[in-house]
Write a protein that holds these residues in place. Structure first.
Motif, PDB file in Angstrom:
ATOM      1  N   SER A 161      -8.048   5.467  -5.469  1.00 18.12           N
ATOM      2  CA  SER A 161      -8.585   4.151  -4.737  1.00 18.12           C
ATOM      3  C   SER A 161      -7.434   3.179  -5.028  1.00 18.12           C
ATOM      4  CB  SER A 161      -9.779   3.520  -5.446  1.00 18.12           C
ATOM      5  OG  SER A 161     -10.017   2.180  -5.358  1.00 18.12           O
ATOM      6  N   LEU A 162      -7.393   2.430  -3.854  1.00 16.02           N
ATOM      7  CA  LEU A 162      -6.245   1.395  -4.178  1.00 16.02           C
ATOM      8  C   LEU A 162      -6.447   0.432  -5.197  1.00 16.02           C
ATOM      9  CD1 LEU A 162      -5.552   0.308  -0.304  1.00 16.02           C
ATOM     10  CD2 LEU A 162      -3.783   1.357  -1.881  1.00 16.02           C
ATOM     11  N   ILE A 191       0.976  -1.083  -0.148  1.00 15.65           N
ATOM     12  CA  ILE A 191       0.043   0.235  -0.123  1.00 15.65           C
ATOM     13  C   ILE A 191       0.903   1.307  -0.098  1.00 15.65           C
ATOM     14  CG2 ILE A 191      -1.838   1.196   1.185  1.00 15.65           C
ATOM     15  CD1 ILE A 191      -2.793  -1.396   2.148  1.00 15.65           C
ATOM     16  N   THR A 192       1.719   1.340   0.955  1.00 13.95           N
ATOM     17  CA  THR A 192       3.015   2.386   0.795  1.00 13.95           C
ATOM     18  C   THR A 192       3.376   2.553  -0.446  1.00 13.95           C
ATOM     19  OG1 THR A 192       3.417   1.627   2.915  1.00 13.95           O
ATOM     20  CG2 THR A 192       5.008   3.218   1.919  1.00 13.95           C
ATOM     21  N   ALA A 193       3.610   1.276  -1.209  1.00  9.56           N
ATOM     22  CA  ALA A 193       4.260   1.534  -2.519  1.00  9.56           C
ATOM     23  C   ALA A 193       3.305   2.089  -3.534  1.00  9.56           C
ATOM     24  CB  ALA A 193       4.806   0.183  -3.037  1.00  9.56           C
ATOM     25  N   ALA A 194       2.143   1.708  -3.342  1.00 12.02           N
ATOM     26  CA  ALA A 194       1.070   2.310  -4.365  1.00 12.02           C
ATOM     27  C   ALA A 194       0.796   3.797  -4.108  1.00 12.02           C
ATOM     28  CB  ALA A 194      -0.144   1.503  -3.888  1.00 12.02           C
ATOM     29  N   ARG A 251      -2.112  -0.249 -10.080  1.00 16.36           N
ATOM     30  CA  ARG A 251      -1.910  -1.358 -11.398  1.00 16.36           C
ATOM     31  C   ARG A 251      -1.627  -2.523 -10.742  1.00 16.36           C
ATOM     32  NH1 ARG A 251      -4.388  -1.035 -15.147  1.00 16.36           N
ATOM     33  NH2 ARG A 251      -4.651  -3.342 -14.878  1.00 16.36           N
ATOM     34  N   ASP A 252      -0.708  -2.859  -9.856  1.00  9.61           N
ATOM     35  CA  ASP A 252      -0.197  -4.073  -8.988  1.00  9.61           C
ATOM     36  C   ASP A 252      -1.737  -4.739  -8.418  1.00  9.61           C
ATOM     37  OD1 ASP A 252       2.039  -3.557  -9.994  1.00  9.61           O
ATOM     38  OD2 ASP A 252       2.896  -2.996  -8.109  1.00  9.61           O
ATOM     39  N   GLU A 278      -3.595  -8.044  -9.335  1.00  7.21           N
ATOM     40  CA  GLU A 278      -3.731  -9.372  -8.371  1.00  7.21           C
ATOM     41  C   GLU A 278      -5.213  -9.817  -8.234  1.00  7.21           C
ATOM     42  OE1 GLU A 278      -0.397  -9.230  -5.164  1.00  7.21           O
ATOM     43  OE2 GLU A 278      -1.352  -7.533  -5.164  1.00  7.21           O
ATOM     44  N   ILE A 279      -6.087  -8.734  -8.147  1.00 10.77           N
ATOM     45  CA  ILE A 279      -7.407  -9.175  -7.960  1.00 10.77           C
ATOM     46  C   ILE A 279      -7.862  -9.742  -9.205  1.00 10.77           C
ATOM     47  CG2 ILE A 279      -9.682  -7.907  -8.023  1.00 10.77           C
ATOM     48  CD1 ILE A 279      -9.461  -6.556  -5.667  1.00 10.77           C
TER      49      ILE A 279
END
Ligand code: NDP
Length: 477
Positions: A388-389, A376-379, A393-394, A398-399
């Motif tokens: 929005s999280l 989350i920090t990286a996002a 992209r990552d 994943e979802i």
């Protein structure tokens, strides 16, 4: 002696925080309404560092170097106001009161305003990690003025948890109630995480047919991957524990009615006021509430449901892997919702909360600490303005990779009658956001029909009403 910091309220949390400050080399004044607790602390732990025991409020305040730093660790609510009323008259401009209790952020805003008028900094501070965290390093979420953080920050950094990269798990979250707000959402996310883990357990038990001990092994394995977290780790411990009296799995002898202290409920109440959909947290709060309605549950006991059918052993392991996917995808959604709520409050109250910094200070010390928070920090580092999280992209990838399994797990849960409100709410949120056309258009039509509430059109500006009771022509409203 003058103490650099004082702690009043020496129950489990205050006592351990005071010890933490002392063990880090600070001279700590300690005080408690009931003097016996102060004496007990000195007797048991006085050797751990430099403590100054104060039996009265006056002694306590006199023991502190100026500007004074007073940490209040009493029962949240009226006791906090009582303690402030007792100490405020003894303080001078520039002094700081740090409220480390689980206060409602609106109370914190009020207290901050009132004390600011006297020149005293009121620093509403979220502290997470329970009593062990308080002693060995909690995650700390201070609000209040930037000036107070200049003075308190270095001390809080010393006593806080450190993330794996060594970074202290504390940051100045924002003015007035921002710290307590973020702590509240932390707890709401904690409720959601616990509910999702509970649902995964129930599915492994009822659909895969696993024993608690075997499920503990599954959780241990998950804990070596992307779900690596404190809550998964302790879940495995609880599931593998055997009741000494009966020899049964501990989880089978505990009454299945979950309790709550209120921060999860506050999260949902405030989300409703802010207009933020936190359905995962809400379902977690409701599931605890439902579990506690013994009367309703016994009345429902005979209601029909599907015949339980566990998977053949050969299919169980693949199902467990699918549950991991469903759990991970649902977890991304819970955090998406929680961070949306923080962003919404930050905008409403003009707090300027840095979402990436919040994720960073939750990486250690607190109950929801997890490898996942690095992501989350990286996002937020990649895009500080992330809406929005889910738009990261990552996370989206994943979802995307998890969604088939997520849907299959929910289909199995529904067919087999295993309640999964957390997984289901998360998927509904995901699909609700994704959809091109939502039934909200139909709802607008219904509202216009019965209440002339008007609607807007997809093909132009303006507000319209259809004359439903007349010739059904459209008029501009
Ligand atoms: P409690 O919430 O049980 O509070 C007990 C303390 O409050 C005692 O020191 C008690 O003093 C004092 N107190 C109660 N009423 C008054 C009053 N009217 N005037 C003065 N003092 C009063 O203690 P905890 O240590 O569990 O928690 C402290 C705070 O930290 C709470 O706000 C809690 O929500 C928060 N918190 C707790 C966590 C936990 O895991 N327990 C985690 C994070 C935050 P006395 O000894 O005289 O009765």
């Amino acid at each position: 002696t003058t103490a650099q910091i004082g702690v009043t309220g020496l129950a489990v949390m205050g006592r351990n925080l005071a010890r933490n400050f002392a063990r880090n080399g600070y001279t700590v004044a300690v005080h408690n309404r009931t003097v016996a607790r102060t004496r007990a602390l000195i007797e048991e732990f006085g050797g751990e560092g430099d403590f100054v025991a104060a039996e009265t409020a006056e002694e306590f305040v006199a023991a502190l170097e100026r500007p004074r730093r007073l940490v209040v660790m009493v029962k949240a609510g009226e006791p906090t106001d009582a303690v402030i009323a007792e100490f405020a008259p003894l303080l001078e401009p520039g002094d700081m009161i740090v409220d480390g209790g689980n206060a409602h952020f609106a109370d914190t805003r009020r207290r901050e305003r009132e004390l600011r008028e006297r020149g005293v900094h009121f620093v509403g501070t979220g502290v997470s990690g329970g009593e062990e965290g308080a002693l060995h390093g909690p995650s700390i979420m201070p609000g209040g003025s930037a000036e107070s953080y200049e003075s308190l920050g270095p001390m809080l950094e010393r006593i806080s948890a450190k993330a794996d990269d060594g970074a202290p798990c504390v940051t100045h979250v924002g003015p007035d109630g921002a710290g307590h707000f973020v702590k509240m959402v932390h707890n709401g996310i904690e409720y959601a995480d616990m509910q999702l883990i509970g649902e995964a357990y129930q599915l492994l038990r009822d659909v895969a047919g696993y024993t608690p001990a075997r499920i503990a092994d599954v959780f241990r394995r998950w804990n070596t991957g992307r779900l690596d977290s404190y809550l998964i780790e302790i879940t495995a411990e609880v599931l593998s524990h055997v009741d000494a009296a009966t020899g049964k799995p501990f989880v089978d002898v505990v009454l299945d009615r979950a309790e709550q202290k209120g921060t999860g409920r506050w999260t949902v109440q405030i989300a409703l006021d802010l207009g933020v959909p936190v359905s995962g947290i809400a379902e977690a709060v409701f599931a605890r509430s439902l579990s506690g309605h013994a009367d309703l549950r016994s009345a429902a006991r005979g209601l029909p449901g599907p015949t339980p059918r566990t998977l053949p052993e050969a299919e169980a392991a693949a199902f467990a892997d699918r549950v991991e996917q469903a759990l991970y995808a649902s977890k991304i959604v819970s955090y998406t919702q929680g961070f949306h709520q923080i962003a919404a409050a930050s905008a409403e109250y003009d707090w300027g909360v840095d979402a990436g910094a919040v994720a960073r200070i939750w990486r250690g010390g607190c109950i929801i600490r997890a490898a996942f928070l690095d992501r989350i920090t990286a996002a937020y580092e990649a895009d500080p303005g992330l809406v929005s999280l889910l738009s990261d992209r990552d996370f989206a990838d994943e979802i995307g990779a998890a969604q088939d399994d997520w849907r299959a797990v929910l289909a199995a849960a529904t067919t087999q009658g295993v309640p999964t409100p957390g997984f289901a709410a998360a998927l509904a949120y995901y699909d609700g956001l994704r959809t091109d056309r939502s039934p909200a258009a139909l709802i607008q039509g219904q509202r216009d029909y019965f209440g002339a509430h008007t609607y807007r059109r997809t093909d132009g500006e303006g507000t319209f009403h259809t004359l439903w009771g007349g010739d059904r022509s459209e008029v501009e409203a």
